[in-house]
Write a protein that holds these residues in place. Structure first.
Motif, PDB file in Angstrom:
ATOM      1  N   LEU A 190       8.919  61.085   3.927  1.00  0.00           N
ATOM      2  CA  LEU A 190       9.167  60.174   2.805  1.00  0.00           C
ATOM      3  C   LEU A 190       7.894  59.617   2.182  1.00  0.00           C
ATOM      4  O   LEU A 190       7.931  59.123   1.056  1.00  0.00           O
ATOM      5  N   VAL A 191       6.777  59.676   2.892  1.00  0.00           N
ATOM      6  CA  VAL A 191       5.550  59.080   2.363  1.00  0.00           C
ATOM      7  C   VAL A 191       4.543  60.115   1.862  1.00  0.00           C
ATOM      8  O   VAL A 191       3.632  59.786   1.097  1.00  0.00           O
ATOM      9  N   ALA A 192       4.698  61.372   2.271  1.00  0.00           N
ATOM     10  CA  ALA A 192       3.698  62.385   1.930  1.00  0.00           C
ATOM     11  C   ALA A 192       3.588  62.613   0.430  1.00  0.00           C
ATOM     12  O   ALA A 192       2.491  62.837  -0.096  1.00  0.00           O
ATOM     13  N   ASP A 193       4.699  62.543  -0.295  1.00  0.00           N
ATOM     14  CA  ASP A 193       4.653  62.772  -1.742  1.00  0.00           C
ATOM     15  C   ASP A 193       3.717  61.783  -2.419  1.00  0.00           C
ATOM     16  O   ASP A 193       2.989  62.131  -3.346  1.00  0.00           O
ATOM     17  N   MET A 223      26.445  55.447   9.370  1.00  0.00           N
ATOM     18  CA  MET A 223      26.418  56.867   9.000  1.00  0.00           C
ATOM     19  C   MET A 223      25.293  57.147   8.015  1.00  0.00           C
ATOM     20  O   MET A 223      24.642  58.200   8.079  1.00  0.00           O
ATOM     21  N   ALA A 224      25.063  56.224   7.090  1.00  0.00           N
ATOM     22  CA  ALA A 224      23.958  56.404   6.144  1.00  0.00           C
ATOM     23  C   ALA A 224      22.626  56.440   6.883  1.00  0.00           C
ATOM     24  O   ALA A 224      21.751  57.262   6.579  1.00  0.00           O
ATOM     25  N   GLU A 225      22.473  55.566   7.887  1.00  0.00           N
ATOM     26  CA  GLU A 225      21.245  55.558   8.692  1.00  0.00           C
ATOM     27  C   GLU A 225      21.105  56.861   9.474  1.00  0.00           C
ATOM     28  O   GLU A 225      20.021  57.452   9.543  1.00  0.00           O
ATOM     29  N   ALA A 226      22.210  57.322  10.038  1.00  0.00           N
ATOM     30  CA  ALA A 226      22.179  58.560  10.816  1.00  0.00           C
ATOM     31  C   ALA A 226      21.828  59.757   9.938  1.00  0.00           C
ATOM     32  O   ALA A 226      21.048  60.631  10.339  1.00  0.00           O
ATOM     33  N   ARG A 227      22.397  59.815   8.736  1.00  0.00           N
ATOM     34  CA  ARG A 227      22.088  60.925   7.825  1.00  0.00           C
ATOM     35  C   ARG A 227      20.605  60.928   7.456  1.00  0.00           C
ATOM     36  O   ARG A 227      19.971  61.985   7.416  1.00  0.00           O
ATOM     37  N   LEU A 228      20.062  59.750   7.158  1.00  0.00           N
ATOM     38  CA  LEU A 228      18.652  59.677   6.772  1.00  0.00           C
ATOM     39  C   LEU A 228      17.757  60.202   7.884  1.00  0.00           C
ATOM     40  O   LEU A 228      16.872  61.033   7.643  1.00  0.00           O
ATOM     41  N   HIS A 229      17.964  59.733   9.102  1.00  0.00           N
ATOM     42  CA  HIS A 229      17.073  60.151  10.186  1.00  0.00           C
ATOM     43  C   HIS A 229      17.293  61.597  10.587  1.00  0.00           C
ATOM     44  O   HIS A 229      16.347  62.270  11.022  1.00  0.00           O
ATOM     45  N   ALA A 230      18.503  62.101  10.408  1.00  0.00           N
ATOM     46  CA  ALA A 230      18.718  63.535  10.620  1.00  0.00           C
ATOM     47  C   ALA A 230      17.949  64.339   9.578  1.00  0.00           C
ATOM     48  O   ALA A 230      17.399  65.405   9.876  1.00  0.00           O
ATOM     49  N   ALA A 231      17.900  63.818   8.350  1.00  0.00           N
ATOM     50  CA  ALA A 231      17.115  64.481   7.297  1.00  0.00           C
ATOM     51  C   ALA A 231      15.629  64.443   7.624  1.00  0.00           C
ATOM     52  O   ALA A 231      14.905  65.420   7.379  1.00  0.00           O
ATOM     53  N   LEU A 232      15.163  63.346   8.204  1.00  0.00           N
ATOM     54  CA  LEU A 232      13.752  63.254   8.583  1.00  0.00           C
ATOM     55  C   LEU A 232      13.428  64.238   9.703  1.00  0.00           C
ATOM     56  O   LEU A 232      12.328  64.805   9.743  1.00  0.00           O
ATOM     57  N   VAL A 233      14.369  64.443  10.616  1.00  0.00           N
ATOM     58  CA  VAL A 233      14.175  65.455  11.655  1.00  0.00           C
ATOM     59  C   VAL A 233      13.947  66.821  11.010  1.00  0.00           C
ATOM     60  O   VAL A 233      12.997  67.542  11.339  1.00  0.00           O
ATOM     61  N   ARG A 275       8.118  70.827   8.158  1.00  0.00           N
ATOM     62  CA  ARG A 275       6.975  70.314   7.400  1.00  0.00           C
ATOM     63  C   ARG A 275       7.302  70.217   5.900  1.00  0.00           C
ATOM     64  O   ARG A 275       6.508  70.643   5.042  1.00  0.00           O
ATOM     65  N   THR A 276       8.456  69.673   5.613  1.00  0.00           N
ATOM     66  CA  THR A 276       8.905  69.498   4.234  1.00  0.00           C
ATOM     67  C   THR A 276       8.933  68.018   3.897  1.00  0.00           C
ATOM     68  O   THR A 276       9.517  67.228   4.645  1.00  0.00           O
ATOM     69  N   TYR A 277       8.312  67.647   2.788  1.00  0.00           N
ATOM     70  CA  TYR A 277       8.385  66.237   2.378  1.00  0.00           C
ATOM     71  C   TYR A 277       9.295  66.096   1.169  1.00  0.00           C
ATOM     72  O   TYR A 277       9.528  67.043   0.422  1.00  0.00           O
ATOM     73  N   PHE A 278       9.819  64.890   0.990  1.00  0.00           N
ATOM     74  CA  PHE A 278      10.831  64.634  -0.025  1.00  0.00           C
ATOM     75  C   PHE A 278      10.368  63.548  -0.995  1.00  0.00           C
ATOM     76  O   PHE A 278       9.459  62.769  -0.690  1.00  0.00           O
ATOM     77  N   ARG A 279      11.010  63.497  -2.132  1.00  0.00           N
ATOM     78  CA  ARG A 279      10.653  62.512  -3.136  1.00  0.00           C
ATOM     79  C   ARG A 279      11.119  61.105  -2.759  1.00  0.00           C
ATOM     80  O   ARG A 279      10.449  60.121  -3.028  1.00  0.00           O
ATOM     81  N   ASN A 280      12.281  61.018  -2.141  1.00  0.00           N
ATOM     82  CA  ASN A 280      12.866  59.733  -1.774  1.00  0.00           C
ATOM     83  C   ASN A 280      14.008  59.991  -0.799  1.00  0.00           C
ATOM     84  O   ASN A 280      14.267  61.134  -0.416  1.00  0.00           O
TER      85      ASN A 280
END
Length: 241
Positions: free
Chosen positions: A104-107, A175-185, A191-196
């Motif tokens: 989330l911060v690399a961008d 569930m929203a928290e779980a989805r976010l951290h699964a996405a971070l995994v 090694r993929t970064y996201f916009r938000n």
């Protein structure tokens, strides 16, 4: 401007958000001329794909701590504005550290658009981060992925329990928290970064996952982490490795 394969032409100054970014820059330069080292634009406005609902995300780099404008998060003329303030030393230090929120911060480290940067500080920050990525070992990313997996798994388990108790609203939050951290995994393992956050859950396919589907995703991620030498469960001694 091309950065890491991403072309950034800069803000559309004819739009309300692009115009506001320029106005903010000018005010900051005028009021804190001796304290400000650089001013950069991040997020959708910097990428040139902002909408009427987009924020204006500015980062102000100062020479010394506790100088320049104060960090702020509020609306200006109806547009949400996030103003981050960091010293040059702090900003470079952040770019040289790999954290569990890297996707989330690399961008911000790689694609910030300089509104004012006479000594190319944002280029230095970008190069510092790219050097970190080049030198980082795969196990470092896997270790951070496992940290996010633990948070995702815990949130998912609590969501399941709350749903069984018919506390639907609380379950949805978890569930929203779980989805976010699964996405971070997923981001760390590839090694993929996201916009938000929204981009993260959408691109990793967890945005619409229900409890059962997310449970299956977490099970697969646990197997992947084990295969990469970072199992999610182990002996007491392994906790301190």
């Amino acid at each position: 401007m091309a950065e890491n394969g991403v072309v950034i032409d800069g803000p559309d100054t004819t739009s309300a958000r692009g115009s506001l970014a320029i106005r903010l820059r000018d005010v900051i330069q005028h009021r804190w001329a001796a304290e400000v080292r650089a001013i950069g634009l991040r997020g959708s406005v910097a990428h040139g794909d902002d909408t009427d609902h987009s924020d204006v995300n500015l980062v102000v780099v100062t020479y010394r701590p506790k100088t320049g404008p104060k960090p702020a998060l509020r609306k200006v003329d109806g547009t949400p504005v996030e103003l981050q303030v960091v010293t040059g030393e702090e900003g470079l230090g952040q770019a040289r550290v790999l954290t569990s929120r890297w996707p989330l911060v690399a961008d911000g480290f790689i694609t910030t658009y300089p509104l004012y940067d006479p000594k190319d500080w944002f280029t230095d920050q970008r190069e510092a981060h790219l050097t970190l990525l080049a030198e980082a070992r795969p196990l470092e990313f896997t270790q951070l992925a496992r940290h996010n997996w633990a948070i995702a798994n815990g949130a998912h388990a609590r969501a399941v329990r709350l749903a069984q108790w018919y506390d639907t609203d609380a379950a949805l939050v978890l569930m929203a928290e779980a989805r976010l951290h699964a996405a971070l995994v997923a981001g760390l393992l590839t090694r993929t970064y996201f916009r938000n956050v929204a981009d993260a859950v959408k691109r990793t396919g967890v945005a619409a996952a229900d409890m059962q589907e997310l449970g299956a995703i977490l099970k697969y991620q646990a197997e992947e982490l084990t295969a990469r030498g970072r199992p999610v469960d182990g002996t007491l001694g392994a906790l301190f490795d």
